[in-house]
Design an enzyme around this catalytic site. Structure first.
Site, short mmCIF file in Angstrom:
data_model
loop_
_atom_site.label_atom_id
_atom_site.label_comp_id
_atom_site.label_asym_id
_atom_site.label_seq_id
_atom_site.Cartn_x
_atom_site.Cartn_y
_atom_site.Cartn_z
CB SER A 1 -0.95 0.01 1.21
OG SER A 1 -0.20 -0.13 2.40
N GLY B 1 -2.12 -4.13 0.67
CA GLY B 1 -2.30 -5.39 1.38
C GLY B 1 -1.41 -6.51 0.90
CG ASN C 1 0.65 -5.40 4.09
OD1 ASN C 1 0.19 -4.65 4.94
ND2 ASN C 1 0.73 -5.07 2.81
CG ASP D 1 -3.97 4.47 8.21
OD1 ASP D 1 -2.99 5.25 8.28
OD2 ASP D 1 -4.18 3.76 7.21
CG HIS E 1 -1.64 3.32 4.73
ND1 HIS E 1 -2.65 2.80 5.52
CD2 HIS E 1 -1.16 2.29 4.00
CE1 HIS E 1 -2.77 1.50 5.27
NE2 HIS E 1 -1.87 1.18 4.34
#
Length: 191
Positions: free
Chosen positions: A19, A57, A86, A167, A170
């Protein structure tokens, strides 16, 4: 007579990431990979084509399944691997992450591509032993396969809430030029 465009001779740089390189949560043209293409176009007009094969992801095993077709389709001269985060967030064993990253490097090198590895770190809540084992993977692989390593791709961004999305995982649009500045010396050195 067949006309061949200048782009047919462009060297391809394949970005294989998650991502962070896919530009999660921001407009595609704001992402560091798009900024990389712009910078290369300015410095080396029509000489380099950046292919962003990053998927939000993505795991090392997911990328491993996709890589053969990507190599066959694009024949990249340079493969930039930005993966592992991830896997770590899912608590995968560091040895398995290392094995998968190693296979990604080997496949890329077999196809005659120069490989660059963008290292990651994970939040401390995974425990010191796990975090250290995870981070050490990148150094080990860099030495084992003689590939250039950017030790921490998110340097100067991680931990700075001004540069992160809500979040706090990111990087936001403001952070993209920093990501590019972190990676660019390594990419330029491989051109």
């Amino acid at each position: 007579m067949m006309l061949i465009s200048a782009n047919s001779f462009a060297k391809t740089i394949l970005i294989l990431g998650d991502s962070i390189s896919a530009g999660y949560g921001i407009q595609p043209q704001q992402g560091w990979v798009h900024l990389l293409q712009n910078k290369l176009n300015q410095q080396y007009p029509k000489k380099h084509k950046v292919v962003n094969a990053s998927v939000s992801g993505e795991t090392t095993s997911g990328a491993l399944a996709r890589l053969p077709k990507l190599l066959q389709t694009y024949h990249p001269e340079i493969v930039v691997i930005e993966l592992g985060g991830n896997d770590a967030l899912r608590g995968q064993p560091p040895a398995m992450i290392q094995k998968n990253l190693g296979q990604l490097i080997q496949h890329s090198q077999k196809s005659k591509a120069t490989v660059l590895l963008l290292g990651m770190k994970i939040p401390p809540n995974y425990g010191t032993a796990y975090s250290q084992a995870f981070e050490k993977n990148y150094q080990t692989l860099s030495q084992q396969y003689k590939v250039k390593l950017l030790p921490f791709f998110m340097q100067g961004i991680a931990g700075n809430n001004q540069l992160m999305q809500k979040d706090l995982i990111h990087p936001n649009a403001k952070a993209q030029s920093i990501l590019l500045n972190n990676a660019y010396p390594y990419i330029k050195g491989a051109l």
